[in-house]
Design a protein around this motif. Structure first.
Motif, short mmCIF file in Angstrom:
data_model
loop_
_atom_site.label_atom_id
_atom_site.label_comp_id
_atom_site.label_asym_id
_atom_site.label_seq_id
_atom_site.Cartn_x
_atom_site.Cartn_y
_atom_site.Cartn_z
N PHE A 29 -8.74 -24.88 37.46
CA PHE A 29 -9.20 -26.15 36.90
C PHE A 29 -8.67 -27.36 37.67
N LYS B 124 -20.47 -26.46 28.49
CA LYS B 124 -21.15 -25.17 28.61
C LYS B 124 -21.84 -25.04 29.95
N HIS C 235 -21.18 -26.49 32.93
CA HIS C 235 -20.29 -26.34 34.08
C HIS C 235 -19.50 -25.04 34.02
N LEU C 236 -19.14 -24.58 32.82
CA LEU C 236 -18.45 -23.30 32.73
C LEU C 236 -19.38 -22.15 33.08
N SER C 237 -20.65 -22.26 32.70
CA SER C 237 -21.59 -21.18 33.02
C SER C 237 -21.82 -21.07 34.52
N PHE D 252 -19.38 -21.78 36.64
CA PHE D 252 -18.02 -21.63 37.17
C PHE D 252 -17.60 -22.86 37.99
N MET E 11 -15.25 -25.22 37.72
CA MET E 11 -14.05 -25.41 36.91
C MET E 11 -13.49 -26.83 37.02
N ALA F 276 -15.49 -28.91 34.71
CA ALA F 276 -15.14 -28.53 33.33
C ALA F 276 -13.80 -29.11 32.92
#
Length: 268
Positions: free
Chosen positions: A61, A230, A232-234, A236, A238, A241
């Protein structure tokens, strides 16, 4: 000669009822059964491999995305989340107050039972489920999320407002009615002012909760920070996110501090 003062024996400690003891034993049995039946793998959680994997995941992250265009997009989503929570809470407070009148028994036992059942059904369904249902009717975006917050919170505030009205003293309103006042003015001038500080405190507390809920509702497409998270996490992404998560934390901290100050002003 001074009079001898008699010393009274202290009262005996209150005894524990059998029903209370059975309830505590039942709760203890449920806790023990929960630990016994759930496959809790504490050893795997504290292994060096698990700690190393967690460290590598959190390191992904850093650093958060700080591009101006992305920060402006995050600020817009933050304002959208704030608006969803504030508007949803305001609609719920108005609906909850209207439903609290029959739910407090002011229109008879039958109206009280029906309204209480309606409030129970409204707050028993989680916000995510309401959002999923309303997304079909209202489409993607913050409108469905606002309605989902309003429907669920109206059930919570309606029950709390009804309890607050039931706990007020009936003497001031009865005195006004005996002196010729109508029912509505007597309620507005005698009963409502007694319960209003508690109602405002409940509303501010639910607004804090709705800030968190609005951020989560975006996961199902209701807009705001949750939808960005959702997305940006999908993919990846990070770093992006991480920026969204920081915006969530700052928004919650800001609302918590503001709500705390408002509650202190109301309780003076």
């Amino acid at each position: 000669m001074k009079p001898v003062q008699s010393r009274m024996a202290p009262p005996p400690p209150p005894g524990i009822r059998i029903s209370t003891l059975l309830l505590l034993l039942g709760l203890l049995a449920l806790v023990v059964a929960s630990f016994a039946t759930l496959p809790l793998q504490w050893k795997a959680f504290f292994t060096l491999d698990a700690l190393r994997t967690t460290r590598d995941f959190l390191a992904g992250f850093a650093p958060p995305e700080s591009a101006p265009n992305f920060l402006r997009k995050t600020a817009t989503a933050t304002a959208e989340t704030m608006a969803m929570s504030a508007l949803g809470t305001a609609i719920a407070a108005a609906a909850g107050l209207l439903l609290a009148l029959p739910a407090s028994g002011r229109f008879g036992a039958g109206a009280r039972a029906v309204t209480r059942m309606l409030l129970n059904g409204s707050r028993s369904v989680p916000e995510l489920v309401w959002a999923s249902i309303l997304l079909v009717a209202a489409g993607l975006g913050p409108f469905a999320g606002t309605l989902a917050l309003a429907v669920h919170t109206a059930g919570v505030l309606g029950r709390l407002f009804a309890d607050a009205l039931e706990n007020t003293s009936p003497l001031p309103e009865s005195s006004l009615r005996l002196n010729g006042a109508q029912a509505m003015p007597a309620f507005l001038y005698a009963t409502l002012p007694q319960a209003l500080p508690q109602m405002l405190s409940y509303t501010l507390y639910r607004w804090e909760n709705n800030i968190r809920a609005a951020a989560i509702l975006g996961v199902v497409g209701a807009g705001g920070l949750g939808q960005m998270l959702k997305y940006h996490l999908s993919l990846f992404q990070m770093h992006q996110a991480a920026t969204v998560i920081i915006a969530m934390l700052l928004l919650v901290a800001f609302v918590d501090a503001g709500s705390f100050m408002l509650r202190r002003l109301l309780m003076r």
